[in-house]
Design a protein around this motif. Structure first.
Motif, short mmCIF file in Angstrom:
data_model
loop_
_atom_site.label_atom_id
_atom_site.label_comp_id
_atom_site.label_asym_id
_atom_site.label_seq_id
_atom_site.Cartn_x
_atom_site.Cartn_y
_atom_site.Cartn_z
N LEU A 56 0.89 -1.35 -0.48
CA LEU A 56 0.26 -0.30 -0.15
C LEU A 56 0.90 0.69 -0.14
N GLN A 57 2.36 1.40 0.44
CA GLN A 57 3.00 2.32 0.75
C GLN A 57 3.31 2.61 -0.36
N THR A 58 4.57 1.28 -0.77
CA THR A 58 4.38 1.55 -2.35
C THR A 58 3.85 2.58 -3.40
N GLU A 59 2.49 1.64 -3.22
CA GLU A 59 1.37 2.38 -4.37
C GLU A 59 1.41 3.32 -4.19
N LEU A 60 0.91 4.34 -3.09
CA LEU A 60 -0.28 5.35 -2.80
C LEU A 60 1.75 5.81 -2.79
N ALA A 61 3.17 5.79 -2.82
CA ALA A 61 4.13 6.10 -3.46
C ALA A 61 4.38 6.91 -4.81
N SER A 62 3.93 5.66 -5.17
CA SER A 62 3.49 5.86 -6.85
C SER A 62 2.44 6.23 -7.54
N LYS A 63 1.52 6.19 -6.81
CA LYS A 63 1.05 7.29 -7.31
C LYS A 63 0.49 8.59 -7.34
N ASN A 64 1.45 9.31 -5.65
CA ASN A 64 2.08 10.48 -5.24
C ASN A 64 2.52 10.91 -6.48
#
Length: 287
Positions: free
Chosen positions: A140-148
């Motif tokens: 989730l953290q990785t995906e959120l970072a990529s989304k950001n």
């Protein structure tokens, strides 16, 4: 006989003393067992309380994960993104708390006399769930970072596109203005009609004795005296005279002079492109 009675009394007394010692021993053992059972129950209660706390932690984590939506629409707006970050932060904190509780459970079970295979299996299951949840939160953290990052890139792209569109619009406006100006110039003509004296006064024509009247160069005559027209739309010019001559050169067959009921002339340009092909200045002498 007295000896026999004395012996019987001694036997009874010895028997009574033996029973008393045995009862005290049994009571002591019972008390010890009760204490052990109480201690075991208290220890088990502590283990189950910690176990339940870990389970509650996982339940809260599950609820928070269900709230986290990393779809494109859900990330719109600062408050939505912040809420997702808050939920992920909450999950991380709960995972840390669960990790500490599971470690505490393992230590309690290790030092406990209550050696239960089922409890060991239950704690092992908690560890497995902890690992799975940890991997999920990392994802989730990785995906959120990529989304950001993607959102930031998208913002830059949109800003760049907006600037490009603005530049393109400005460029098109300049081009349109240029085309419009060129188009207007290409389709602009000037005409004037007047008597010989009027035209001479404005230095449009030159007339000498026994010489043909001629139109002067457009560099010499008063251009402000001319009327500007659009050759695409202005095809008739009323002359308010019964006699008129075209002094500038225009191909025959591209126009006609038509009289109204009062005999007044109107110049009708029937073939504009041909009529204006020689000169964009029209000089008409009226009499």
């Amino acid at each position: 006989m007295k000896k026999l009675i004395s012996l019987s009394v001694c036997v009874v007394m010895l028997s009574s003393c033996g029973n008393l010692t045995q009862n005290e021993t049994l009571k002591a053992e019972n008390d010890s067992l009760s204490i052990a059972l109480a201690n075991r129950d208290a220890e088990l209660d502590n283990i189950m309380a910690a176990f339940n706390e870990v389970q509650e932690g996982f339940r809260l984590i599950n609820e928070a994960e269900n709230r986290v939506d990393l779809q494109s629409g859900a990330l719109e707006g600062t408050s939505a993104s912040q809420k997702i970050k808050d939920d992920i932060r909450f999950i991380s904190e709960k995972l840390k708390s669960n990790r500490e509780q599971i470690a505490k459970l393992e230590e309690q079970l290790k030092n406990s006399k209550y050696n239960s295979a089922q409890l060991k299996k239950a704690i092992a299951n908690l560890n497995e769930e902890l690992q799975a949840r940890t991997q999920q939160i990392e994802t989730l953290q990785t995906e959120l970072a990529s989304k950001n990052i993607r959102i930031a890139e998208l913002d830059d792209a949109v800003a760049g596109l907006t600037q490009n569109v603005a530049d393109l619009v400005a460029e098109n406006e300049v081009k349109s203005a240029t085309v419009a100006s060129q188009d207007k110039a290409l389709n602009t003509a000037w005409f004037v009609f007047g008597t010989k004296s009027e035209l001479k006064e404005q230095k449009i024509i030159e007339s000498k004795f026994l010489q043909k009247t001629k139109v002067l160069s457009d560099a010499d005559f008063n251009k402000d005296y001319f009327t500007q027209i659009d050759i695409r739309t202005d095809k008739e010019i009323k002359l308010y005279s019964k006699d008129a001559d075209l002094l500038t050169t225009h191909p025959a067959g591209s126009y006609e002079l038509v009289k109204d009921e009062k005999g007044q002339l109107t110049l009708k340009i029937t073939k504009p492109a041909q009529f204006w092909s020689v000169s964009r200045y029209l000089v008409i002498l009226v009499k």
